[in-house]
Design an enzyme around this catalytic site. Structure first.
Site, PDB file in Angstrom:
ATOM      1  N   ARG A   1       0.792  -1.205  -0.050  1.00  0.00           N
ATOM      2  CA  ARG A   1       0.028   0.048  -0.012  1.00  0.00           C
ATOM      3  C   ARG A   1       0.867   1.380   0.039  1.00  0.00           C
ATOM      4  O   ARG A   1       2.159   1.348   0.643  1.00  0.00           O
ATOM      5  CB  ARG A   1      -0.879  -0.171   1.137  1.00  0.00           C
TER       6      ARG A   1
ATOM      7  N   LYS B   1      -2.645  -2.253   7.902  1.00  0.00           N
ATOM      8  CA  LYS B   1      -3.759  -2.164   8.571  1.00  0.00           C
ATOM      9  C   LYS B   1      -3.957  -2.949   9.962  1.00  0.00           C
ATOM     10  O   LYS B   1      -3.695  -4.104  10.052  1.00  0.00           O
ATOM     11  CB  LYS B   1      -5.192  -2.327   7.847  1.00  0.00           C
TER      12      LYS B   1
ATOM     13  N   HIS C   1      -2.464   2.122  -5.917  1.00  0.00           N
ATOM     14  CA  HIS C   1      -3.003   1.090  -5.610  1.00  0.00           C
ATOM     15  C   HIS C   1      -3.345   0.125  -6.933  1.00  0.00           C
ATOM     16  O   HIS C   1      -3.420  -1.433  -6.831  1.00  0.00           O
ATOM     17  CB  HIS C   1      -4.491   1.481  -5.155  1.00  0.00           C
TER      18      HIS C   1
ATOM     19  N   ARG D   1      -0.587  -2.263  -7.083  1.00  0.00           N
ATOM     20  CA  ARG D   1      -0.835  -3.457  -5.703  1.00  0.00           C
ATOM     21  C   ARG D   1      -2.031  -4.336  -6.490  1.00  0.00           C
ATOM     22  O   ARG D   1      -1.725  -5.462  -6.282  1.00  0.00           O
ATOM     23  CB  ARG D   1      -1.445  -2.542  -4.636  1.00  0.00           C
TER      24      ARG D   1
ATOM     25  N   HIS E   1      -4.276  -9.090   3.876  1.00  0.00           N
ATOM     26  CA  HIS E   1      -5.686  -8.851   4.019  1.00  0.00           C
ATOM     27  C   HIS E   1      -5.982  -9.935   5.182  1.00  0.00           C
ATOM     28  O   HIS E   1      -5.612 -10.923   5.337  1.00  0.00           O
ATOM     29  CB  HIS E   1      -6.536  -9.635   2.998  1.00  0.00           C
TER      30      HIS E   1
ATOM     31  N   TYR F   1      -9.878 -10.896  -6.542  1.00  0.00           N
ATOM     32  CA  TYR F   1      -8.561 -11.197  -7.458  1.00  0.00           C
ATOM     33  C   TYR F   1      -9.192 -12.274  -8.555  1.00  0.00           C
ATOM     34  O   TYR F   1      -8.551 -12.516  -9.712  1.00  0.00           O
ATOM     35  CB  TYR F   1      -7.202 -11.003  -7.050  1.00  0.00           C
TER      36      TYR F   1
END
Length: 309
Positions: A152, A183, A252, A255, A278, A287
């Site tokens: 990110r 995150k 992004h 990414r 994630h 994806y």
């Protein structure tokens, strides 16, 4: 009429998100705008936000609908409101969360936009031959880390040259990996490929020409200080234009390209989930839809039963 100011409680909540949750500055800005909107609605009706009822909250939601906002925007605003009232409840400032049962209309989840493999490689290998070689080295390092490791942009700009107590991420050259803070305040190790290691070496050899003596950041600008996410976006956009990319390129997108190309080659969804950081595999599964879209396009173009007569 100027927008209402944030209340003390709203500002404390945003500070909590910045420090404890480590939300990106862009997200914090959007949350602040959402909370100001909430304050504006309450002020217009003379209501106390700490005593907001469900019917009053529904009225506010109706006003948002009246502005014809997109479902995604409505969802973000409600998320900011809901999170603030949850925080207030945890601190004993409200008895109930009036936003709990309010929801935005369901929205179709858009497929992430990714570059084709050839375009991604062309962007990484594009050479602009600038007057200052450090510019080329810096931008190539940016592209290789975003596309080569799926970072990110907030993780990228948070990287330091080496590990130290306050580091929010660092490069471990001896292990050929980056330790990044994602995150939820969780660190993860991301491998660095040969192209990324080469780009890093070229940049590190020139970084000292710009970096201030006390600057720990890996990526610095000509003024010697850490690059911001917006500065990275601007540099990437300009590089993509110079390379003749067919679409607007943002961090992004690289990414997304990393994840899509890796999944196409390996088929290992769990590995891609871990590399992207994630928390839930359902986030990574988008994806697989992108991969299927690519396969469907190949089928439509090549299979004799798919060709239109």
């Amino acid at each position: 009429m100027p927008p209402p100011s944030l209340t003390d409680g709203q500002q404390r909540y945003l500070d909590h998100l910045r420090v404890q949750r480590r939300l990106a500055e862009r997200t914090l800005t959007l949350y602040a705008d959402a909370l100001r909107r909430l304050s504006g609605f309450a002020a217009a009706e003379g209501l106390d936000l700490l005593r907001l009822s469900l019917p009053q909250a529904r009225r506010f939601l109706a006003k948002l609908h009246g502005e014809r906002l997109k479902p995604r925007t409505l969802s973000l605003i409600l998320s900011a409101w809901r999170g603030w009232y949850r925080w207030l409840g945890q601190n004993g400032l409200v008895d109930a969360n009036p936003i709990t049962d309010l929801h935005a209309p369901k929205q179709g989840r858009p497929l992430p936009k990714a570059l084709g493999v050839d375009d991604a490689v062309r962007l990484a290998e594009h050479h602009q031959d600038p007057a200052d070689p450090a510019v080329e080295a810096l931008e190539r390092c940016i592209v290789e880390l975003l596309y080569g490791s799926g970072l990110r942009v907030s993780e990228l700009v948070g990287l330091d040259v080496r590990h130290h107590a306050a580091a929010a991420g660092w490069i471990a050259l001896d292990a050929a990996e980056a330790q990044v803070l994602g995150k939820g305040g969780k660190f993860r190790a991301v491998p660095l490929g040969s192209a990324s290691m080469k780009a890093l070496g070229e940049w590190l050899a020139l970084r000292g020409q710009w970096a201030a003596a006390d600057e720990p950041a890996l990526l610095v600008g000509p003024r010697g200080r850490r690059l911001s996410a917006d500065q990275v976006r601007k540099r990437l956009k300009q590089r993509a234009l110079a390379a003749g990319m067919p679409t607007h390129v943002h961090p992004h997108m690289l990414r997304h390209s990393f994840a899509s190309h890796l999944l196409q080659s390996s088929g290992d969804l769990r590995a891609v989930q871990e590399l992207l950081g994630h928390a839930n595999i359902s986030t990574t599964q988008v994806y697989t839809r992108l991969d299927f879209q690519h396969l469907a396009q190949v089928y439509d173009a090549a299979h004799p039963r798919a060709r239109k007569k």
